[in-house]
Design a protein around this motif. Structure first.
Motif, PDB file in Angstrom:
ATOM      1  N   ARG A  98       0.833  -1.205   0.000  1.00  0.00           N
ATOM      2  CA  ARG A  98       0.000   0.000   0.000  1.00  0.00           C
ATOM      3  C   ARG A  98       0.870   1.258   0.000  1.00  0.00           C
ATOM      4  N   GLU A  99       1.918   1.272   0.786  1.00  0.00           N
ATOM      5  CA  GLU A  99       2.834   2.421   0.790  1.00  0.00           C
ATOM      6  C   GLU A  99       3.517   2.569  -0.573  1.00  0.00           C
ATOM      7  N   GLY A 100       3.868   1.429  -1.141  1.00  0.00           N
ATOM      8  CA  GLY A 100       4.546   1.457  -2.438  1.00  0.00           C
ATOM      9  C   GLY A 100       3.670   1.970  -3.561  1.00  0.00           C
ATOM     10  N   GLY A 147     -10.786   0.448  -5.045  1.00  0.00           N
ATOM     11  CA  GLY A 147     -10.546   0.503  -3.603  1.00  0.00           C
ATOM     12  C   GLY A 147      -9.233  -0.162  -3.223  1.00  0.00           C
ATOM     13  N   TYR A 148      -8.431  -0.517  -4.228  1.00  0.00           N
ATOM     14  CA  TYR A 148      -7.053  -1.024  -4.097  1.00  0.00           C
ATOM     15  C   TYR A 148      -6.919  -2.443  -3.550  1.00  0.00           C
ATOM     16  N   GLN A 149      -7.962  -2.968  -2.927  1.00  0.00           N
ATOM     17  CA  GLN A 149      -7.784  -4.249  -2.240  1.00  0.00           C
ATOM     18  C   GLN A 149      -7.380  -5.359  -3.211  1.00  0.00           C
ATOM     19  N   HIS A 150      -8.037  -5.394  -4.357  1.00  0.00           N
ATOM     20  CA  HIS A 150      -7.672  -6.416  -5.335  1.00  0.00           C
ATOM     21  C   HIS A 150      -6.332  -6.114  -5.995  1.00  0.00           C
ATOM     22  N   GLY A 210     -14.002   8.028   1.032  1.00  0.00           N
ATOM     23  CA  GLY A 210     -13.330   9.255   0.588  1.00  0.00           C
ATOM     24  C   GLY A 210     -14.160  10.475   0.929  1.00  0.00           C
ATOM     25  N   GLN A 211     -15.462  10.387   0.695  1.00  0.00           N
ATOM     26  CA  GLN A 211     -16.308  11.535   1.045  1.00  0.00           C
ATOM     27  C   GLN A 211     -16.333  11.748   2.556  1.00  0.00           C
ATOM     28  N   HIS A 216      -4.583   4.848   2.529  1.00  0.00           N
ATOM     29  CA  HIS A 216      -5.638   5.501   3.307  1.00  0.00           C
ATOM     30  C   HIS A 216      -6.742   4.533   3.698  1.00  0.00           C
ATOM     31  N   LEU A 217      -6.774   3.380   3.040  1.00  0.00           N
ATOM     32  CA  LEU A 217      -7.944   2.513   3.165  1.00  0.00           C
ATOM     33  C   LEU A 217      -7.640   1.265   3.976  1.00  0.00           C
TER      34      LEU A 217
END
Lengths: 286, 156, 784
Positions: free
Chosen positions: B127-129, B139-142, C677-678, C707-708
């Motif tokens: 996540r930091e990278g 939402g980045y999880q995948h 985010g909102q 952030h998540l």
């Protein structure tokens, strides 16, 4: 998104670069370009000449010499982040580096470029102040060395003259029983510092503070040494309560920045809280 | 005044005459015709334009094409070898690491860099990278799972 | 038995091109001699334009045209708004404004040049003589007497008043034990698809029958085609609109923008292909914003927590003009104001207000996140006021599972639901009882932990056409090719949702084929029959149903052919593993390929049967669908700085039957990220002069990976009977459920200090200030 047109010069030696700089008015030095090119894309900067110093190989190094660490101005954030020499001898820099921008920015952006740009929310200035660095600058007429605290003059303004190039950062190797830490609160969108506090502190075996330097960024128009904090600690036996009391002075005497991301009041508060936390962590590492 | 640059892109050398102000991303997209590298912002934040320059992930919207002179560039189009997907590409497919796909090329290049430097990253390190890459769909999880998939695959 | 694909985790068919960089978004399409457009946009929030001098810009080598309002006046019509409400003031606006500008970012001149760099350079050569006017950006101030007026002719900044009510609201308030009041700000946010808007147009002038092709990054290609034809007085069948790969939409591309008519107009006028790609700063200035409501809420409640009435006044910021659907968005807030609760007496008054800002329009959820936010915040306020557990208040007011179909006080008929089950599942998943105990303990130690619950029901699968501004049906064609491979054409043009995969699953299962046998095409009006588009969580429920219905038709015909070929009765024939055979006699089979070939060779047609194997269906839904669920957020707050850290995030959603578990997860993840985010980060900020202070990613924060939290997802499955697939839709659920869960968690963390509300985004500074204001006066209060 699109910069205005300019002439592009690529010197391969520092002398050539200095000579180009003195010949052309309205010229800008391009190193990693990660401060300048964004400004040019928004046409906040539209220089007529760009002098790219990234091909000058003797600006890119990290080495030890005579009790100092010398870092070439063209050294990238990532090179610093991954330097084993720095990790061993000046860990504050390797701790600070990963807080800058992101992986891609750190691959390109340079220490010298960041310092010369003097963004009031950049990370390096805090660390550079805390490690007591000196900054070497050169012009075609010669060179001079500035203390870090004399280098930063105001918002986006340094002591660099228009004909000068920042060439080297010199850091005294900290003595034994030195601890350091960097604390940062990020502005979530840009990743710049709402407040960043870098601390380097040396205690003797009785836990008396021999030396302490606290550099703060993000809070004021220019990064600064928190002298009030340092004075409360120097020569005293360190305990948590004293660290907390000293940290209360972190925002004394500064004119804090205020914007939609944080008010002056909150920035000052964060500076105090994170000065305390940075001091605690630095001391815990001794 | 236009300048000549020589670069190697996805293993193929080429030479072009470019305006000094031409951004690397525009060079790749409009001159070379490699449109897999995208533009999602103007402020070096979103990372959609990420490519590898001399092995390092960079934002090609914040580099002039002339700065890349003599450099070796790998774009998303050059990542698969002999028709075989790179493990990070494969991970994105397997783990549904993309939806609209616009951030994906840059995201994959960032993933490649993360694993080059740390073959066994934690979720937090991934996540930091990805700090320099924005995605609005997943939402980045995948994406995190896709990079973990690739890490696993590259280790074995 | 063939593998059943529906319900599985199926890798997407879209992905190979997207992960190899070979997909084509609008700017990836390269046409010879393409010219580029750059827009000059207002730098003032409100100003008279006395003069625009473009003469220097026109002289720049490479520039072929510079247009201002004067050049399009009388040529182009004003931009349409189809989402109107009765008795509204409808201001005219054009692709290029003249006379007066009303927000920063309003287009006032367009440069066309043979190079995008030159087009940009020319903008610096245009001189505009502005006469700044007083600005109003705050809705409440805009409604005050004497406020600067955006439209002098209206004499007010109120654009419309819209009301909805049901039951007897006055009686409910008379009978209430108490009234709980809240004023909530649902702040303005920006949709931010990673691909900005982009338009490319080419006109092939053949003397009499020219053809215009427009590539645009849109969610509604057919609607754009009709609109362009109307605006440019072109016969619609000679306009082709292509939505190629679309890099996200989130509602802001369910619109028809000035650029989408001006770029085609320029291509026709200049007889060269013309392209415009929006920059990110333009995108934040001049692409639809979302939300931006102020809610004044009064809830009439009994002491046991029963809500007997709900009265809400809504100020809805329209910005400076209406876009395609602007006024109708807050009406969805009104329709959904009962949420999952049995509130029999309701009334809402919505005031649409003009301010010197960009227009608001659809943004993921469009009116329903606002409804859920106001309700779920109100439920927590009621719980706090009555010292009840927030779960208890919700359970007490929920519609019961045996009450469906349920008619709400606002006149909607909820199809199916079991709100208790979703809430209970989420509570069990998060370990609610234990968490509450832990929270109590940690509070005693001075630690702030908050648990936030949000139960929602949303209206989606838009929808019956009578109630949908753009038309609410959807179309599909299923075409079995002579070799037995299948092409599906859908009117639901996607932008990341994965219809190429989910629709292929439906068809593959129905015909007993594999995913590889099916191709789904979309987005090109020359290829696909007229369709509506992808928005309002409608693609699967409406578009998928159209596919399903076309599939049944084509299956019926294929069955006829198979029965004829096998010389058996068509009843009882099944499609499996590429073959068709009587269920009780699998040995006697014919392959779909053989059937297809026979249908196209047509040597031996069954009686009364045409050749070919193609069917088209237009599906008109009889009702909306109403997905629901419960989200729970658990947060820790640093009392010293106000920083928030997530401990858990649990979502239990019910979208009816699930076609593809992988993409449903993806939709929920992405939705939560946007809603979160909102709650925490996002806000479009204009200063009092109308200057946009969050005009780039340096200042407008969409969530980053770090952030998540890790989202923990689960589902309940309550199928709908509105459509034969039993699917409800899931595109917006995450956005709707998450925002109040996060805010409720933060408020809950501070509840023992007496904190009842903080308006979004919940920046650490606001939390820190709130703690500071509450803590010293009241001291640490331990809530029993």
């Amino acid at each position: 998104m699109i910069p205005a047109a300019f002439e592009y010069l690529v010197p391969t030696t520092l002398d050539e670069a200095l000579s180009a700089l003195s010949t052309h008015t309205d010229a800008k030095i391009l190193a990693g370009g990660h401060s300048l090119i964004p400004a040019m894309k928004l046409r906040l900067a539209s220089p007529k000449y760009l002098i790219d110093i990234s091909r000058i190989s003797d600006l890119n190094y990290v080495r030890e010499s005579g009790g100092q660490i010398l870092i070439g101005a063209g050294t990238t954030h990532y090179q610093i982040e991954s330097s084993t020499l720095l990790k061993e001898k000046c860990p504050l820099l390797t701790e600070t580096a990963p807080y800058i921008g992101d992986v891609q920015v750190r691959n390109r952006g340079t220490l010298g470029g960041s310092l010369a740009h003097a963004d009031p929310a950049a990370d390096w200035p805090a660390a550079i102040l805390a490690v007591g660095a000196e900054i070497n600058v050169r012009s075609s007429r010669g060179e001079r060395t500035l203390k870090a605290e004399d280098f930063f003059v105001d918002m986006m303004t340094t002591a660099l003259q228009p004909n000068e190039i920042l060439t080297e950062i010199r850091i005294p190797i900290p003595p034994q029983r030195t601890g350091s830490a960097y604390e940062k609160v990020k502005q979530p969108a840009s990743g710049f510092a709402l407040v960043g506090v870098a601390v380097q502190i040396t205690l003797d075996t009785n836990r008396t503070c021999q030396r302490v330097q606290v550099g703060i960024t993000g809070l004021a128009p220019k990064p600064f040494r928190a002298i009030g904090v340092e004075n409360m600690l120097k020569g005293k036996v360190i305990n948590d309560q004293l660290l907390a009391q000293a940290a209360e002075k972190a925002a004394d005497g500064v004119d804090p920045l205020s914007d939609i991301h944080a008010s002056a009041e909150y920035r000052s508060h964060l500076a105090r809280v994170h000065t305390k936390r940075a001091l605690q962590r630095a001391v815990s590492r001794i | 005044m236009k300048q000549v640059i020589q670069v190697t892109i996805n293993g193929k050398p080429r030479q072009d005459e470019v305006e000094p102000r031409l951004l690397l991303v525009h060079y790749l997209r409009d001159v070379v015709g490699l449109t897999g590298t995208h533009i999602g912002c103007e402020t070096s934040i979103c990372g959609a334009c990420t490519v590898l320059l001399n092995g390092a992930a960079v934002k090609s919207c914040t580099i002039l094409a002339v700065q890349a002179n003599k450099g070796e560039i790998v774009t998303i189009e050059g990542l698969a070898t002999n028709g075989k997907l790179h493990p990070v590409q494969e991970g994105f497919w397997e783990r549904h690491g993309l939806q609209c796909g616009f951030c994906t090329p840059g995201m994959i290049m960032a993933g490649v860099q993360i694993l080059q430097r740390n073959p066994n990253p934690t979720e937090e390190q991934i996540r930091e990278g990805l700090e320099g890459n924005l995605c609005r769909c997943t939402g980045y999880q995948h994406i995190v799972e896709a990079i973990q998939y690739a890490a696993q695959k590259m280790r074995t | 038995m063939a593998t059943k694909l529906i319900g599985e985790r199926i890798k997407r068919k879209e992905d190979p091109r997207l992960i190899t960089g070979t997909a084509s978004y609008v700017d990836d399409i390269k046409l010879p001699n393409v010219h580029h457009v750059a827009f000059l946009r207002s730098i003032y929030g409100h100003a008279k334009i006395n003069k625009i001098d473009v003469s220097e810009a026109r002289k720049l080598p490479g520039v072929v045209a510079v247009l201002t309002h004067d050049d399009i006046k009388g040529v182009l019509k004003p931009m349409p708004c189809v989402g109107g409400v009765p008795d509204m003031h409808t201001p005219e606006h054009y692709p290029l404004s003249g006379g007066k500008v009303r927000f920063v970012g309003e287009a006032i001149a367009a440069v066309v040049a043979n190079d995008r760099y030159v087009a940009r350079d020319a903008l610096d050569l245009i001189n505009v003589d502005y006469e700044p006017l007083p600005v109003v950006v705050d809705m409440e101030k805009a409604l005050e007497k004497g406020a600067p007026l955006l439209y002098e002719e209206y004499g007010e900044n109120r654009g419309f008043t819209w009301k909805i009510s049901g039951g007897d609201i006055d009686k409910a308030f008379q009978e209430a034990d108490r009234v709980v009041k809240l004023r909530l700000v649902n702040q303005r946010v920006a949709p931010i698809p990673l691909e900005t808007r982009a338009v490319l147009a080419q006109y092939q002038d053949r003397g009499v029958e020219g053809e215009l092709t427009v590539w645009t990054s849109t969610q509604i290609p057919h609607g754009i085609r009709t609109s362009i034809a109307g605006m440019l007085n072109l016969p619609e069948h000679r306009v082709r609109v292509i939505a190629p790969e679309v890099g996200g939409g989130f509602g802001c591309k369910v619109d028809f923008y000035g650029e989408e008519v001006l770029i085609p107009y320029l291509a026709m006028k200049l007889k060269v292909p013309v392209k415009w790609v929006e920059g990110r700063r333009e995108n934040i200035q001049a692409t639809d914003h979302g939300r931006d409501q102020i809610n004044y809420i009064e809830a009439a409640v009994k002491n046991d927590g029963t809500v007997v009435g709900l009265r809400v006044k809504v100020l809805a910021d329209m910005g400076a003009y209406y876009q395609l659907l602007s006024p109708v968005i807050p009406t969805l807030t009104g329709l959904m104001m009962c949420g999952p609760y049995k509130i029999s007496n309701v009334s809402m008054e919505v005031l649409g207000v003009f301010t010197n800002k960009m227009a608001t329009d659809a943004y993921r959820g469009a009116g329903r996140p606002e409804a859920t936010y106001l309700l779920e915040r109100t439920m927590d306020a009621i719980a706090a006021e009555l010292n009840l557990d927030p779960v208890e208040v919700r359970m007490k007011n929920f519609i019961q599972p045996n009450e469906f179909p349920y008619k709400t006080a606002t006149g909607l008929v909820y199809d199916s639901g079991n709100y208790q089950a979703a809430l209970q599942k989420a509570l069990d998943h998060v370990g609610y009882t234990k968490l509450r105990e832990e929270q109590k303990k940690l509070r005693e130690q001075g630690q702030y932990v908050g648990i936030g619950i949000s139960s929602y029901v949303e209206i989606c699968a838009f929808g019956p056409s009578a109630a949908t501004a753009t038309g609410g049906w959807e179309s599909a064609t299923v075409r079995i090719e002579p070799t037995g491979k299948v092409t599906v054409l859908t009117g639901s043009s996607p932008h990341g949702q994965g219809q190429e995969t989910t629709f292929a699953q439906i068809v593959a299962d129905g015909l007993g084929l594999t995913m590889e046998d099916i191709t789904v095409q979309h987005g090109d009006t020359a290829v696909v029959q007229y369709g509506i588009g992808t928005f309002g969580s409608r693609a699967t429920a409406v578009g998928g149903t159209a596919v399903y219905l076309a599939l049944q038709k084509v299956k019926e015909k294929a069955t006829k052919f198979a029965a004829h070929m096998l010389k058996v009765d068509s009843k009882g024939l099944v499609f499996r593993d590429g073959k068709i055979f009587p269920e009780n006699n699998p040995e006697k089979s014919v392959t779909l390929t053989e059937v297809a070939l026979a249908a196209y060779l047509a040597k031996d047609l069954p009686p009364d049967t045409e050749p070919g194997l193609v069917a088209t269906a237009f599906y008109e839904p009889k009702n909306f669908t109403f997905p629901f669920g419960t989200h729970i957020a658990v947060v820790d707050i640093d009392p010293e700085t106000g920083q928030i850290k997530f401990r858990r995030y649990v979502a239990v959603d019910d979208c009816g039957n699930i076609i593809n578990m992988l993409t449903v997860h993806g939709q929920v993840h992405g939705g939560i990220a946007q809603g979160l985010g909102q709650a925490l980060y996002e806000e479009v900020v204009y200063d009092e002069n109308g200057q946009l202070l969050t005009g780039s990613f340096m200042d407008y924060c969409i969530p980053k990976a770090h952030h998540l939290p890790k989202f923990e997802l689960d589902y309940t499955v309550t199928p709908t009977n509105v459509n034969p697939l039993g699917v409800k839709g899931v595109g917006e659920a995450g956005t709707i459920g998450s925002t109040p869960a996060v805010v409720n968690a933060v408020i809950d963390a501070l509840a023992h200090l007496g904190v009842r509300n903080i308006d979004m985004p919940l920046k650490p500074e606001k939390i820190w200030k709130t703690i500071k204001e509450h803590a010293p006066k009241k001291g640490p209060i331990i809530v029993a």
